[in-house]
Design a protein around this motif. Structure first.
Motif, mmCIF file in Angstrom:
data_model
loop_
_atom_site.group_PDB
_atom_site.id
_atom_site.type_symbol
_atom_site.label_atom_id
_atom_site.label_comp_id
_atom_site.label_asym_id
_atom_site.label_seq_id
_atom_site.Cartn_x
_atom_site.Cartn_y
_atom_site.Cartn_z
ATOM 1 N N LYS A 290 30.813 57.703 32.800
ATOM 2 C CA LYS A 290 29.843 58.046 31.754
ATOM 3 C C LYS A 290 28.746 56.998 31.665
ATOM 4 N N GLU A 291 29.117 55.734 31.777
ATOM 5 C CA GLU A 291 28.136 54.655 31.721
ATOM 6 C C GLU A 291 27.112 54.783 32.853
ATOM 7 N N LYS A 292 27.598 55.023 34.067
ATOM 8 C CA LYS A 292 26.697 55.145 35.220
ATOM 9 C C LYS A 292 25.756 56.332 35.064
ATOM 10 N N ILE A 293 26.276 57.445 34.583
ATOM 11 C CA ILE A 293 25.451 58.641 34.424
ATOM 12 C C ILE A 293 24.426 58.434 33.309
ATOM 13 N N ALA A 294 24.856 57.841 32.199
ATOM 14 C CA ALA A 294 23.923 57.576 31.090
ATOM 15 C C ALA A 294 22.816 56.625 31.540
ATOM 16 N N ALA A 295 23.169 55.605 32.318
ATOM 17 C CA ALA A 295 22.161 54.672 32.838
ATOM 18 C C ALA A 295 21.184 55.404 33.757
ATOM 19 N N ASN A 296 21.691 56.285 34.584
ATOM 20 C CA ASN A 296 20.850 57.052 35.490
ATOM 21 C C ASN A 296 19.893 57.947 34.702
ATOM 22 N N LEU A 297 20.407 58.648 33.700
ATOM 23 C CA LEU A 297 19.555 59.502 32.866
ATOM 24 C C LEU A 297 18.495 58.679 32.141
ATOM 25 N N ALA A 298 18.887 57.508 31.639
ATOM 26 C CA ALA A 298 17.924 56.641 30.937
ATOM 27 C C ALA A 298 16.794 56.217 31.872
ATOM 28 N N ASN A 299 17.110 56.015 33.148
ATOM 29 C CA ASN A 299 16.068 55.655 34.114
ATOM 30 C C ASN A 299 15.076 56.789 34.340
ATOM 31 N N PHE A 300 15.524 58.012 34.209
ATOM 32 C CA PHE A 300 14.610 59.151 34.345
ATOM 33 C C PHE A 300 13.761 59.342 33.085
ATOM 34 N N ALA A 301 14.177 58.754 31.978
ATOM 35 C CA ALA A 301 13.518 58.993 30.689
ATOM 36 C C ALA A 301 12.165 58.291 30.551
ATOM 37 N N TYR A 302 11.844 57.363 31.421
ATOM 38 C CA TYR A 302 10.561 56.651 31.290
ATOM 39 C C TYR A 302 9.385 57.463 31.830
ATOM 40 N N ASP A 303 9.655 58.448 32.679
ATOM 41 C CA ASP A 303 8.597 59.146 33.396
ATOM 42 C C ASP A 303 8.174 60.416 32.663
ATOM 43 N N PRO A 304 6.912 60.522 32.273
ATOM 44 C CA PRO A 304 6.443 61.728 31.564
ATOM 45 C C PRO A 304 6.716 63.030 32.317
ATOM 46 N N ARG B 49 14.035 67.411 27.206
ATOM 47 C CA ARG B 49 14.166 68.238 25.994
ATOM 48 C C ARG B 49 14.903 69.533 26.301
ATOM 49 N N GLN B 50 14.560 70.160 27.400
ATOM 50 C CA GLN B 50 15.168 71.427 27.790
ATOM 51 C C GLN B 50 16.683 71.285 27.971
ATOM 52 N N LEU B 51 17.117 70.167 28.514
ATOM 53 C CA LEU B 51 18.534 69.940 28.820
ATOM 54 C C LEU B 51 19.267 69.185 27.712
ATOM 55 N N ASN B 52 18.597 68.942 26.586
ATOM 56 C CA ASN B 52 19.190 68.227 25.443
ATOM 57 C C ASN B 52 19.654 66.816 25.796
ATOM 58 N N VAL B 53 18.928 66.177 26.702
ATOM 59 C CA VAL B 53 19.288 64.815 27.098
ATOM 60 C C VAL B 53 18.994 63.832 25.968
ATOM 61 N N LEU B 54 17.965 64.086 25.170
ATOM 62 C CA LEU B 54 17.670 63.182 24.050
ATOM 63 C C LEU B 54 18.843 63.174 23.069
ATOM 64 N N THR C 261 16.679 68.852 46.069
ATOM 65 C CA THR C 261 17.064 69.419 44.783
ATOM 66 C C THR C 261 15.916 69.250 43.796
ATOM 67 N N PRO C 262 15.477 70.345 43.164
ATOM 68 C CA PRO C 262 14.437 70.210 42.137
ATOM 69 C C PRO C 262 14.907 69.272 41.018
ATOM 70 N N ARG C 263 13.969 68.559 40.433
ATOM 71 C CA ARG C 263 14.303 67.550 39.427
ATOM 72 C C ARG C 263 15.121 68.128 38.270
ATOM 73 N N VAL C 264 14.703 69.259 37.731
ATOM 74 C CA VAL C 264 15.426 69.827 36.592
ATOM 75 C C VAL C 264 16.875 70.149 36.971
ATOM 76 N N GLN C 265 17.076 70.622 38.184
ATOM 77 C CA GLN C 265 18.435 70.932 38.641
ATOM 78 C C GLN C 265 19.256 69.646 38.773
ATOM 79 N N ASN D 83 9.366 63.957 33.489
ATOM 80 C CA ASN D 83 10.703 64.430 33.120
ATOM 81 C C ASN D 83 10.841 64.823 31.655
ATOM 82 N N TYR D 84 9.849 64.550 30.822
ATOM 83 C CA TYR D 84 10.004 64.749 29.378
ATOM 84 C C TYR D 84 10.398 66.174 29.013
#
Length: 178
Positions: A39-53, A60-65, A17-21, A55-56
């Motif tokens: 929700k907690e597990k998903i938010a933690a997972n998304l936060a782990n992806f947030a450290y890597d440039p 932004r594209q997916l309004n994760v911020l 699966t492509p990363r954006v998907q 994914n930036y």
């Protein structure tokens, strides 16, 4: 470890699966989740992806911020922690910092300085360190905020990480006469 296109292709294979998907699927799961633990597990997972440039742009594209900022407004301390963590992990990027600032993230992070959860406080200190600049310092360097940060800098016996993050913030952003 930071990702690039070649490394991402190696990790996912030709049928992966492509990363954006994948991130879009996580956002969708978060939006329809009916219980707090999911929700907690998903938010933690998304936060782990947030450290890597890598994914930036996707964040932004997916309004994760904005999703992270929404988490900070929830009464659930774990969602607040993971929202603040996601913001801290991603705000070093100027484009992400601009989104966070535009969406009124600074007052939310300042509120996190009073959290009973140590990780939330650490994430807020780290995020404010990176977000403080010429255009945001008026909002961040208010006397009451600087006072809280100075108290954390003096609290080495309570938490070395509070002390170190707070002292780094003071050294970089707080003028001597403040």
């Amino acid at each position: 470890m930071f990702t690039n296109n070649r490394r991402q292709e190696e990790r996912t294979g030709k049928y992966g699966t492509p990363r954006v998907q994948y991130l879009q699927e996580l956002v969708g799961q978060f939006q329809i989740a009916s219980n707090e633990e999911s929700k907690e597990k998903i938010a933690a997972n998304l936060a782990n992806f947030a450290y890597d440039p890598y994914n930036y742009t996707f964040l932004r594209q997916l309004n994760v911020l904005e999703l992270f900022l929404d988490c900070i407004t929830e009464p659930n301390e774990k969602l607040i922690e993971f929202g603040a963590g996601g913001i801290c992990n991603s705000c070093v990027d100027p484009a992400n910092a601009a989104v966070i600032t535009k969406c009124d993230g600074i007052p939310l992070l300042i509120q996190c300085l009073s959290s009973p959860v140590k990780n939330t406080v650490n994430y807020a200190l780290g995020a404010l360190y990176y977000l403080c600049n010429a255009s945001t310092k008026e909002a961040i360097l208010r006397p009451e905020v600087v006072d809280i940060i100075k108290r954390y800098a003096a609290a080495g016996a309570v938490s070395v990480s509070f002390r170190n993050l707070a002292q780094a913030f003071i050294d970089k952003h707080v003028p001597e006469n403040h």
